[in-house]
Design a protein around this motif. Structure first.
Motif, mmCIF file in Angstrom:
data_model
loop_
_atom_site.group_PDB
_atom_site.id
_atom_site.type_symbol
_atom_site.label_atom_id
_atom_site.label_comp_id
_atom_site.label_asym_id
_atom_site.label_seq_id
_atom_site.Cartn_x
_atom_site.Cartn_y
_atom_site.Cartn_z
ATOM 1 N N ARG A 80 0.806 -1.212 0.000
ATOM 2 C CA ARG A 80 0.000 0.000 0.000
ATOM 3 C C ARG A 80 0.844 1.269 0.000
ATOM 4 O O ARG A 80 0.311 2.380 0.053
ATOM 5 C CB ARG A 80 -0.907 0.022 1.237
ATOM 6 N N ALA A 81 2.162 1.134 -0.034
ATOM 7 C CA ALA A 81 3.050 2.281 0.158
ATOM 8 C C ALA A 81 2.879 3.340 -0.919
ATOM 9 O O ALA A 81 2.560 3.038 -2.073
ATOM 10 C CB ALA A 81 4.505 1.808 0.194
ATOM 11 N N HIS A 82 3.129 4.570 -0.520
ATOM 12 C CA HIS A 82 3.080 5.694 -1.441
ATOM 13 C C HIS A 82 4.381 5.791 -2.239
ATOM 14 O O HIS A 82 5.318 5.017 -2.028
ATOM 15 C CB HIS A 82 2.838 6.988 -0.667
ATOM 16 N N GLY A 83 4.432 6.773 -3.127
ATOM 17 C CA GLY A 83 5.578 6.899 -4.024
ATOM 18 C C GLY A 83 6.753 7.679 -3.482
ATOM 19 O O GLY A 83 7.744 7.883 -4.192
ATOM 20 N N PHE A 84 6.672 8.115 -2.234
ATOM 21 C CA PHE A 84 7.797 8.879 -1.694
ATOM 22 C C PHE A 84 8.594 8.065 -0.690
ATOM 23 O O PHE A 84 8.069 7.197 0.001
ATOM 24 C CB PHE A 84 7.315 10.191 -1.050
ATOM 25 N N HIS A 85 9.886 8.360 -0.640
ATOM 26 C CA HIS A 85 10.796 7.786 0.344
ATOM 27 C C HIS A 85 11.250 8.903 1.283
ATOM 28 O O HIS A 85 11.123 10.083 0.964
ATOM 29 C CB HIS A 85 12.026 7.177 -0.331
ATOM 30 N N VAL A 86 11.787 8.519 2.425
ATOM 31 C CA VAL A 86 12.294 9.481 3.397
ATOM 32 C C VAL A 86 13.717 9.086 3.762
ATOM 33 O O VAL A 86 14.000 7.902 3.982
ATOM 34 C CB VAL A 86 11.419 9.508 4.670
ATOM 35 N N ALA A 87 14.611 10.063 3.801
ATOM 36 C CA ALA A 87 15.998 9.800 4.191
ATOM 37 C C ALA A 87 16.431 10.823 5.226
ATOM 38 O O ALA A 87 16.019 11.987 5.181
ATOM 39 C CB ALA A 87 16.915 9.866 2.973
ATOM 40 N N ILE A 88 17.248 10.383 6.175
ATOM 41 C CA ILE A 88 17.767 11.297 7.189
ATOM 42 C C ILE A 88 19.217 10.949 7.485
ATOM 43 O O ILE A 88 19.582 9.769 7.581
ATOM 44 C CB ILE A 88 16.915 11.258 8.478
ATOM 45 N N THR A 136 6.552 8.602 11.873
ATOM 46 C CA THR A 136 5.725 9.438 11.007
ATOM 47 C C THR A 136 5.689 8.875 9.591
ATOM 48 O O THR A 136 4.639 8.884 8.932
ATOM 49 C CB THR A 136 6.252 10.875 10.995
ATOM 50 N N ALA A 137 6.822 8.371 9.119
ATOM 51 C CA ALA A 137 6.861 7.758 7.786
ATOM 52 C C ALA A 137 5.925 6.564 7.711
ATOM 53 O O ALA A 137 5.241 6.342 6.701
ATOM 54 C CB ALA A 137 8.288 7.337 7.449
ATOM 55 N N ASN A 138 5.851 5.802 8.781
ATOM 56 C CA ASN A 138 4.920 4.681 8.832
ATOM 57 C C ASN A 138 3.476 5.175 8.769
ATOM 58 O O ASN A 138 2.645 4.608 8.053
ATOM 59 C CB ASN A 138 5.154 3.882 10.121
ATOM 60 N N ALA A 139 3.167 6.247 9.499
ATOM 61 C CA ALA A 139 1.803 6.777 9.521
ATOM 62 C C ALA A 139 1.363 7.259 8.146
ATOM 63 O O ALA A 139 0.189 7.126 7.780
ATOM 64 C CB ALA A 139 1.709 7.924 10.530
ATOM 65 N N PHE A 140 2.295 7.801 7.362
ATOM 66 C CA PHE A 140 1.959 8.324 6.039
ATOM 67 C C PHE A 140 2.266 7.327 4.918
ATOM 68 O O PHE A 140 2.182 7.670 3.744
ATOM 69 C CB PHE A 140 2.694 9.641 5.786
ATOM 70 N N ALA A 141 2.602 6.084 5.286
ATOM 71 C CA ALA A 141 2.853 5.014 4.316
ATOM 72 C C ALA A 141 3.960 5.365 3.332
ATOM 73 O O ALA A 141 3.806 5.204 2.116
ATOM 74 C CB ALA A 141 1.579 4.636 3.567
ATOM 75 N N ALA A 142 5.090 5.828 3.850
ATOM 76 C CA ALA A 142 6.257 6.057 2.998
ATOM 77 C C ALA A 142 6.755 4.722 2.458
ATOM 78 O O ALA A 142 6.672 3.693 3.136
ATOM 79 C CB ALA A 142 7.375 6.733 3.789
ATOM 80 N N ALA A 143 7.278 4.727 1.241
ATOM 81 C CA ALA A 143 7.771 3.490 0.650
ATOM 82 C C ALA A 143 8.916 2.902 1.471
ATOM 83 O O ALA A 143 9.018 1.685 1.629
ATOM 84 C CB ALA A 143 8.219 3.741 -0.780
#
Length: 227
Positions: A74-82, A97-104
């Motif tokens: 169900r993941a969205h098309g964006f990734h997050v990096a830190i 937060t990435a989990n809440a917004f379904a980050a890939a």
């Protein structure tokens, strides 16, 4: 992405919320093993003893790997990096937060170890990757056709509030305090800043990540798929 999930909802007259103070979740599935759902996504231990995890109702009693697989589908098309060169304590918040917004996926750059406390166990379900440096991260992004979007209040940044984030992107955040490294800024195809109106020079990295992810959701997500 079309949601192909076929969740078997619990019997509305069955499992009930815990009534013991301090307990969360639902109790054992009523009726014993004979009444358990015929679905291998369900965990027999949870069905028998109850599910106290902090998960949405649709995932009650599911095995951990089944939840992770469904989130990935169900993941969205964006990734997050830190970046993690100084053992930043905000990383756990970013993962949650990435989990809440379904980050890939969430990408940790630099030190492999990070403080997982703020993730509140969501790191068990969220796709996570580690990269030794920004060069390795940029190569990963290029391989997937992702635009690296740096989020930092630096000269040349464009306002997030008036910018349309790319659908396929990697939102990149720096550490609390120093912000993004020069290498990270150079690797970005776009740099956005978050409007601020107070006396502080910057906002918390975990908060900034949440704002940027929500900006992507507002622009690209199918809100009918939200829980």
């Amino acid at each position: 992405m079309t949601d192909q999930r076929t969740t078997t909802d619990p019997d509305p007259a069955g499992p009930t919320e815990w009534t013991v103070p301090g307990q969360v979740g639902v109790g054992p599935w009523p009726g014993g093993p004979a009444a358990w759902p015929d679905d291998d996504r369900y965990d027999p231990e949870l069905l028998e003893h109850g599910d106290r995890r902090n998960v949405v109702d649709a995932y009650r009693y599911w095995r951990r790997d089944a939840v992770a697989a469904d989130l990935a589908a169900r993941a969205h098309g964006f990734h997050v990096a830190i970046e993690n060169f100084g053992h930043d304590h905000n990383i756990g918040t970013v993962v949650r937060t990435a989990n809440a917004f379904a980050a890939a996926a969430v990408h940790i750059v630099g030190r492999r170890r990070w403080n997982r406390r703020g993730a509140m166990v969501t790191d068990r379900y969220q796709q996570l990757h580690h990269h030794a440096d920004i060069s390795e991260l940029a190569g990963f992004a290029a391989g997937l056709g992702l635009t690296i979007v740096a989020v930092d209040n630096t000269p040349g940044a464009v306002p997030l509030e008036t910018t349309s984030l790319p659908r396929d992107c990697m939102l990149l955040f720096g550490q609390e305090g120093p912000g993004l490294t020069a290498e990270a800024r150079a690797a970005a195809g776009l740099t956005v800043s978050i409007a601020q109106f107070g006396s502080t020079r910057s906002i918390n990295a975990g908060v900034a990540a949440g704002i940027a992810m929500h900006a992507w959701v507002r622009r690209h997500a199918d809100l009918h798929r939200a829980w």
